[in-house]
Design a protein around this motif. Structure first.
Motif, short mmCIF file in Angstrom:
data_model
loop_
_atom_site.label_atom_id
_atom_site.label_comp_id
_atom_site.label_asym_id
_atom_site.label_seq_id
_atom_site.Cartn_x
_atom_site.Cartn_y
_atom_site.Cartn_z
N THR A 91 0.85 -1.19 0.00
CA THR A 91 0.00 0.00 0.00
C THR A 91 0.89 1.24 0.00
O THR A 91 2.10 1.16 0.24
N SER A 92 0.33 2.39 -0.27
CA SER A 92 1.05 3.64 -0.09
C SER A 92 1.10 3.96 1.41
O SER A 92 0.48 3.26 2.23
N ARG A 93 1.82 4.99 1.79
CA ARG A 93 1.86 5.40 3.19
C ARG A 93 0.46 5.83 3.64
O ARG A 93 -0.28 6.45 2.89
N GLY A 94 0.09 5.46 4.87
CA GLY A 94 -1.25 5.75 5.36
C GLY A 94 -1.54 7.24 5.44
O GLY A 94 -0.68 8.04 5.82
N LYS A 95 -2.75 7.62 5.07
CA LYS A 95 -3.18 9.01 5.12
C LYS A 95 -4.05 9.24 6.35
O LYS A 95 -4.59 8.30 6.93
N PRO A 96 -4.24 10.50 6.75
CA PRO A 96 -5.08 10.77 7.93
C PRO A 96 -6.55 10.59 7.61
O PRO A 96 -6.97 10.75 6.46
N PRO A 97 -7.37 10.28 8.61
CA PRO A 97 -8.82 10.20 8.39
C PRO A 97 -9.38 11.58 8.06
O PRO A 97 -8.85 12.61 8.49
N ALA A 98 -10.45 11.61 7.31
CA ALA A 98 -11.12 12.87 7.01
C ALA A 98 -11.79 13.37 8.29
O ALA A 98 -12.35 12.61 9.07
N GLY A 99 -11.72 14.68 8.52
CA GLY A 99 -12.30 15.26 9.73
C GLY A 99 -12.65 16.71 9.54
O GLY A 99 -12.68 17.22 8.42
N LEU A 100 -12.91 17.40 10.64
CA LEU A 100 -13.27 18.82 10.60
C LEU A 100 -12.16 19.63 9.95
O LEU A 100 -12.40 20.60 9.24
N ASP A 101 -10.91 19.21 10.18
CA ASP A 101 -9.76 19.92 9.63
C ASP A 101 -9.83 20.02 8.11
O ASP A 101 -9.37 20.99 7.52
N ASP A 102 -10.43 19.00 7.45
CA ASP A 102 -10.49 18.98 5.99
C ASP A 102 -11.72 19.69 5.44
O ASP A 102 -11.81 19.90 4.24
N SER A 103 -12.67 20.02 6.28
CA SER A 103 -13.95 20.54 5.78
C SER A 103 -14.05 22.05 5.83
O SER A 103 -15.03 22.61 5.36
N ILE A 104 -13.08 22.76 6.40
CA ILE A 104 -13.14 24.21 6.48
C ILE A 104 -11.85 24.80 5.90
O ILE A 104 -10.81 24.16 5.89
N THR A 105 -11.95 26.04 5.44
CA THR A 105 -10.81 26.70 4.84
C THR A 105 -9.84 27.19 5.92
O THR A 105 -10.18 27.22 7.11
N ASP A 106 -8.64 27.59 5.48
CA ASP A 106 -7.65 28.13 6.43
C ASP A 106 -8.18 29.38 7.12
O ASP A 106 -7.99 29.56 8.33
N GLU A 107 -8.84 30.24 6.33
CA GLU A 107 -9.37 31.49 6.90
C GLU A 107 -10.41 31.20 7.97
O GLU A 107 -10.42 31.85 9.04
N ALA A 108 -11.28 30.22 7.71
CA ALA A 108 -12.31 29.89 8.69
C ALA A 108 -11.70 29.27 9.95
O ALA A 108 -12.14 29.56 11.07
N LEU A 109 -10.66 28.45 9.77
CA LEU A 109 -10.02 27.82 10.92
C LEU A 109 -9.33 28.88 11.80
O LEU A 109 -9.43 28.83 13.04
N ILE A 110 -8.66 29.83 11.18
CA ILE A 110 -8.01 30.90 11.94
C ILE A 110 -9.04 31.74 12.67
O ILE A 110 -8.86 32.12 13.85
N GLY A 111 -10.17 32.03 12.00
CA GLY A 111 -11.23 32.80 12.64
C GLY A 111 -11.81 32.11 13.85
O GLY A 111 -12.06 32.73 14.89
N LEU A 112 -12.03 30.79 13.72
CA LEU A 112 -12.56 30.04 14.86
C LEU A 112 -11.55 29.99 16.01
O LEU A 112 -11.92 30.07 17.19
N ALA A 113 -10.28 29.87 15.67
CA ALA A 113 -9.26 29.86 16.72
C ALA A 113 -9.25 31.18 17.49
O ALA A 113 -9.12 31.19 18.72
#
Length: 588
Positions: free
Chosen positions: A401-423
């Protein structure tokens, strides 16, 4: 018979004019082994016009591809200077690929568009190799890409998915302008590496698969991305009819079917003008389409010495079942060399293979297709510098197999700008541990964010605002990258399917491997399964893996068995004819 539909005319059957007869005959000749040709091919000037502006925006994407795929492949393959080779510069040039002709085929699965492409570039690709450099120019790629629309469903959007792939490896050539003095056979190493990198990306079973929303039935992305093979092509080499000089050169054959390749051992001279193989020079190739070909190249020499091409051929797999004598050519001319081989076809049947039971006694050695799906591994300890992959094997057949990837989560569903705003909003209102958990980030990064903005709270100049925005963007990128690495270390996602040939006495072996930064790859756990113990054709996970430290993790996936049956050339032709009669209604 001429039918008028508005201003259009449809000619059916044999009309009194020659036009009707030619249309009928052309249509009858345009059937293929997997469906009906709806359109035999034409130029696509509109697509070539659209390719030019798109090509101008591909530089960044190709640069990333070279660094991630081609650079490590060259480092591993090229002798002497390979480990010192690093990507230096890229210029794609101003010549875009040209497409056409296009053939449209209707099959049992959907619609298939076979689009020819030809790229003769004037770009430059350069690698640093220590004190010297390796420069490649004039890359040319010629072949055919297949665009598949399937499945077709009864819904508002009848197309359930799109697959982009190549059934055969494209023809590739390039020119080495500097660096050839570093390695005696550098051209062959570079060309073969580029060939393999392209095959691993786009040649079956690889490619791009995209499930579409049909506003009705849901498409199974796994089936779309990993289609079931239609069979195995078993090639057994007999001998080479050639000149005495060629036979004395210890020739060997390299063969390609789709993305798979195999090289035989050297043939030995047994009499004048004939060389043969004394060992078990047999290979099974997985086949996904009736329209794939077997490409044959006959060489002498190789390694660090110059490799000499003695002849080549490209043969449709459907035409060589049984005893075959394939004439080879060199530069388009007959080179008076032919390769003898025995070819068998092992067809896949969606039935339960014969497995032993208490009443049946000894094992039934009938062959079977073993399809292994590795979805994910859960329950591993988190560590940002650890990556995992799985090795699958049956006998001497092996895949990774290829190297394992991370599970899909909240991190993948919002933009960088939205993540910074929430932080910004949550850091001052909630405990940081809760904010980190809600945003899917590591606690250390949330602490870094809160401490930085606590120090900067009293500064309100325009320059400070711009500096804070730049810091936020850099922090977000690092935090997300670390979060993905941590998630991938504890729950690596693979979504990988591999197909093996096996029998009831075969043993499937799954090995979980760990790569930690700065250390060699190590084995964490091994799971072995006797195929004779798989009942009802399918073994469904999760499977418990015992780790070396005594702990456990779970491997999620499945093992599915299907019957393989060897068919003779006559039976193969009969099966193809039956398939044509089922799929085509022309003669009715």
């Amino acid at each position: 018979l001429v039918i008028r539909l508005g201003s259009q005319k449809l000619v059916v059957g044999v009309a009194a004019t020659g036009a009707g007869l030619s249309i009928h005959q052309a249509s009858r000749g345009q059937r293929n082994l997997d469906g009906v040709v709806l359109h035999p091919g034409d130029e696509v000037t509109w697509l070539n016009a659209a390719a030019v502006p798109i090509w101008n925006h591909l530089n960044a994407g190709v640069r990333k591809l070279i660094q991630e795929e081609l650079e490590p492949a060259l480092q591993a393959r090229v002798p002497f200077v390979g480990k010192y080779m690093y990507f230096k510069q890229l210029s794609l040039g101003d010549v875009a690929p040209r497409f056409g002709p296009v053939a449209v085929t209707k099959s049992a699965h959907g619609l298939e568009l076979s689009i020819g492409f030809n790229f003769v570039g004037n770009g430059v690709l350069e690698f640093s190799a220590g004190v010297a450099s390796v420069q490649m120019t004039d890359l040319s790629v010629q072949g055919s890409v297949q665009l598949v629309l399937r499945p077709l469903v009864d819904s508002l959007n009848p197309v359930g998915g799109i697959i982009v792939t190549c059934l055969d490896r494209p023809s590739i050539d390039l020119k080495v302008t500097t660096g050839s003095e570093l390695v005696p056979n550098l051209y062959d190493f570079l060309r073969d590496t580029v060939d393999d990198v392209i095959a691993n990306l786009i040649v079956v079973p690889n490619g791009v698969a995209l499930a579409l929303d049909t506003l009705g039935p849901k498409t199974d992305h796994l089936t779309l991305r990993h289609p079931l093979p239609i069979g195995f092509l078993r090639v057994n080499l007999n001998g080479i009819s050639c000149s005495t000089e060629t036979a004395k050169a210890a020739p060997y054959a390299t063969m390609f079917v789709g993305g798979a390749s195999w090289s035989s051992g050297p043939a030995k001279l047994v009499c004048a003008d004939y060389a043969t193989w004394t060992g078990a020079d047999t290979q099974d190739f997985v086949v996904y389409s009736e329209h794939q070909t077997l490409e044959i190249r006959l060489f002498s020499g190789g390694g660090v010495s110059r490799r000499l091409l003695l002849g080549s051929a490209r043969v449709p797999i459907r035409s060589i079942i049984g005893e075959a004598q394939v004439p080879l050519s060199l530069d388009g001319e007959d080179c008076r060399v032919s390769l003898g081989m025995q070819v068998e076809w092992l067809a896949v049947h969606d039935e339960l293979p014969a497995l032993p039971s208490e009443k049946s006694g000894p094992l039934n050695e009938s062959e079977m297709l073993v399809s292994v799906h590795v979805a994910e591994v859960t329950g591993l300890q988190s560590h940002a510098q650890r990556q995992h992959r799985v090795c699958l094997s049956i006998g001497n057949q092996k895949a990774f197999t290829s190297r394992g990837k991370p599970p899909a989560g909240l991190d993948d569903s919002i933009t960088d700008e939205a993540l910074i705003g929430l932080a910004h909003k949550l850091a001052s209102k909630l405990p940081l541990v809760d904010v980190a958990d809600a945003l899917g980030l590591e606690m250390t990064h949330m602490q870094e964010f809160a401490e930085y903005h606590a120090r900067r709270r009293c500064i309100r100049s325009d320059g400070a605002v711009a500096a804070d925005a730049a810091w936020d963007a850099k922090w977000c990128k690092q935090a997300r990258c670390a979060s993905r690495e941590l998630a991938a270390s504890s729950s690596p996602q693979f979504d990988y399917v591999c197909h093996f040939r096996g029998s009831a006495s075969s043993k499937l072996r799954l090995e979980l491997l760990r790569q930690e930064f700065g250390k060699p790859e190590t084995s964490l756990a091994v799971l072995e399964q006797e195929l004779a113990g798989v009942r009802h054709r399918k073994l469904q996970g999760p499977f418990v893996l015992k780790l070396r430290d005594g702990s456990e993790c779970l491997l999620h996936g499945s093992v599915t068995l299907r019957r393989l049956q060897i068919e003779s050339a006559g039976a193969r032709v009969a099966a193809v004819c039956d398939s044509l009669m089922e799929k085509s209604r022309w003669d009715e």
